[in-house]
Motif scaffolding. Structure first.
Motif, PDB file in Angstrom:
ATOM      1  N   ALA B  44       0.842  -1.205   0.000  1.00  0.00           N
ATOM      2  CA  ALA B  44       0.000   0.000   0.000  1.00  0.00           C
ATOM      3  C   ALA B  44       0.878   1.258   0.000  1.00  0.00           C
ATOM      4  O   ALA B  44       0.598   2.219  -0.718  1.00  0.00           O
ATOM      5  CB  ALA B  44      -0.930  -0.007   1.207  1.00  0.00           C
ATOM      6  N   ILE B  45       1.952   1.226   0.787  1.00  0.00           N
ATOM      7  CA  ILE B  45       2.891   2.354   0.831  1.00  0.00           C
ATOM      8  C   ILE B  45       3.582   2.509  -0.531  1.00  0.00           C
ATOM      9  O   ILE B  45       3.687   3.608  -1.083  1.00  0.00           O
ATOM     10  CB  ILE B  45       3.938   2.133   1.952  1.00  0.00           C
ATOM     11  CG1 ILE B  45       3.270   2.155   3.335  1.00  0.00           C
ATOM     12  CG2 ILE B  45       5.063   3.179   1.869  1.00  0.00           C
ATOM     13  CD1 ILE B  45       2.663   3.485   3.743  1.00  0.00           C
ATOM     14  N   GLU B  46       4.018   1.385  -1.076  1.00  0.00           N
ATOM     15  CA  GLU B  46       4.686   1.348  -2.389  1.00  0.00           C
ATOM     16  C   GLU B  46       3.786   1.972  -3.475  1.00  0.00           C
ATOM     17  O   GLU B  46       4.244   2.714  -4.338  1.00  0.00           O
ATOM     18  CB  GLU B  46       4.991  -0.122  -2.736  1.00  0.00           C
ATOM     19  CG  GLU B  46       5.673  -0.357  -4.062  1.00  0.00           C
ATOM     20  CD  GLU B  46       7.178  -0.170  -3.989  1.00  0.00           C
ATOM     21  OE1 GLU B  46       7.724  -0.329  -2.876  1.00  0.00           O
ATOM     22  OE2 GLU B  46       7.780   0.136  -5.018  1.00  0.00           O
ATOM     23  N   VAL B  47       2.490   1.658  -3.392  1.00  0.00           N
ATOM     24  CA  VAL B  47       1.536   2.149  -4.387  1.00  0.00           C
ATOM     25  C   VAL B  47       1.294   3.655  -4.224  1.00  0.00           C
ATOM     26  O   VAL B  47       0.900   4.336  -5.168  1.00  0.00           O
ATOM     27  CB  VAL B  47       0.215   1.337  -4.285  1.00  0.00           C
ATOM     28  CG1 VAL B  47      -0.918   1.995  -5.029  1.00  0.00           C
ATOM     29  CG2 VAL B  47       0.437  -0.077  -4.789  1.00  0.00           C
ATOM     30  N   GLY B  48       1.546   4.182  -3.023  1.00  0.00           N
ATOM     31  CA  GLY B  48       1.424   5.627  -2.822  1.00  0.00           C
ATOM     32  C   GLY B  48       0.341   6.035  -1.848  1.00  0.00           C
ATOM     33  O   GLY B  48       0.016   7.215  -1.730  1.00  0.00           O
ATOM     34  N   LEU B  49      -0.254   5.074  -1.128  1.00  0.00           N
ATOM     35  CA  LEU B  49      -1.231   5.433  -0.104  1.00  0.00           C
ATOM     36  C   LEU B  49      -0.503   6.019   1.101  1.00  0.00           C
ATOM     37  O   LEU B  49       0.664   5.691   1.341  1.00  0.00           O
ATOM     38  CB  LEU B  49      -2.032   4.187   0.341  1.00  0.00           C
ATOM     39  CG  LEU B  49      -3.308   3.860  -0.444  1.00  0.00           C
ATOM     40  CD1 LEU B  49      -2.979   3.494  -1.884  1.00  0.00           C
ATOM     41  CD2 LEU B  49      -4.059   2.713   0.216  1.00  0.00           C
ATOM     42  N   THR B  50      -1.205   6.868   1.854  1.00  0.00           N
ATOM     43  CA  THR B  50      -0.606   7.374   3.094  1.00  0.00           C
ATOM     44  C   THR B  50      -0.660   6.252   4.137  1.00  0.00           C
ATOM     45  O   THR B  50      -1.347   5.244   3.943  1.00  0.00           O
ATOM     46  CB  THR B  50      -1.397   8.573   3.644  1.00  0.00           C
ATOM     47  OG1 THR B  50      -2.711   8.113   3.996  1.00  0.00           O
ATOM     48  CG2 THR B  50      -1.519   9.679   2.618  1.00  0.00           C
TER      49      THR B  50
END
Lengths: 100, 244
Positions: B44-50
């Protein structure tokens, strides 16, 4: 946009989990249907993991170099002979992450 | 159903015990889901979510497979409608679970139905349907199910948090093969379930079906192959007169 996506996903997933638990929903399940549903767990769990184990980039990948397949075979043997969930997952994951 | 007919005093005494039995029965699956939860958080972080969005995904969506697929689609810039349709396909298996548990859960009060419905994952379904009791009879116990469901929820969210923290420090964790955890866990669940030839038939048909669908890139492959597998298992049992 992310929050909207998360909210709508939550709604869809919750409805699919809750729908048939609602007593007001008029539905009578006969014996055959219940027998059919008793196969849900093995059928669904298998269908979730089989592509992960046997398929890579939309092609069948049966090879000693496929670490998912080798790891899965080890997990099957461990599960069959030990019947111990914890031992099966810990040992097969250990072998997968550190050896394969 | 037995808990409904037992005297209240007995139920009150055993609630606590049932709850913890559920927790203990689910513990191996809780440990097994850790790598997968780490994957969900770090991806999720990798994808760009906070961080907050990443944690919320596990806390409110609470569906590993759907979360990971949706993240992949967000990363690829695919639109909301496609993401929701794919979610519907992946989650449709839960309709089968809720139908199978209808006789046990639909008579319960609303708060129980909502809680157990929210917690109804693959793992919880497997735990409540394969519960071993001393008299070998299948009995549904709401407290047992709640213990199992809640502990799994807590572990899934803690693992996600670890993934969020690790994902900010270490890039490309999704290439580590953390998804093998789910293969390993489900194998550990499926193998002991195969107690009759009809179940073996069901598993093999579902396996071949899902692999064929995956190779042919059929989106609804999971549902199609599971239904065919269930139908073949049922037919085999009925034709051979196998005792269910």
């Amino acid at each position: 946009m992310i929050w909207l996506t998360l909210g709508l996903m939550t709604l869809i997933i919750f409805i699919s989990r809750y729908l048939f638990l609602e007593p007001k929903l008029p539905l009578k399940l006969n014996k055959s249907t219940l027998q059919f549903l008793s196969y849900a767990a093995p059928a669904v769990l298998t269908a979730i993991i089989a592509p992960l184990v046997f398929v890579k980039e939309h092609a069948l990948y049966i090879s000693i170099h496929n670490s998912y397949l080798v790891g899965a075979i080890i997990a099957c043997l461990l599960a069959y002979f030990t019947r111990n969930t914890l031992l099966t997952v810990v040992v097969s994951m250990g072998i997968f992450f550190f050896i394969l | 159903m037995s808990t409904l007919t037992q005297p209240e005093t007995y139920v009150a005494q055993s609630n606590h015990k049932s709850f913890w039995q559920g927790v203990i029965a689910t513990l191996p699956l809780c440990i097994a889901v850790i790598p997968w939860g780490i994957l969900a958080g770090s991806y999720a972080i990798e994808v760009g979510l906070t961080s907050l969005e990443s944690q919320a995904m596990s806390a409110i969506v609470f569906a590993g497979a759907a979360q990971l697929v949706a993240l992949g689609m967000i990363k690829a810039g695919i639109g909301l409608t496609s993401i929701l349709l794919t979610t519907l396909l992946i989650t449709s298996r839960h309709l089968l679970y809720s139908m199978a548990l209808r006789k046990d859960i639909s008579p319960l009060p609303l708060k129980w139905r909502l809680s157990l419905g929210f917690l109804l994952t693959d793992e919880l379904f497997a735990i409540v349907t394969t519960r071993k009791t001393p008299n070998k009879q299948h009995t549904f116990d709401r407290w047992y199910a709640l213990g199992g469901g809640l502990s799994f929820y807590v572990f899934w969210n803690i693992a996600t948090l670890i993934g969020i923290i690790a994902g900010q420090a270490i890039p490309n964790m999704e290439e580590w093969g953390l998804d093998f955890a789910i293969a390993s866990t489900f194998i550990a669940l499926i193998i002991p379930m195969i107690k009759a030839k009809s179940i073996l038939v069901c598993v093999l048909v579902s396996l071949v079906g899902s692999v064929v669908c995956s190779v042919l890139n059929i989106e609804a492959g999971l549902l199609i192959s599971a239904l065919i597998g269930m139908a073949c298992g049922t037919l085999y049992a009925q034709m051979t007169g196998e005792a269910s």
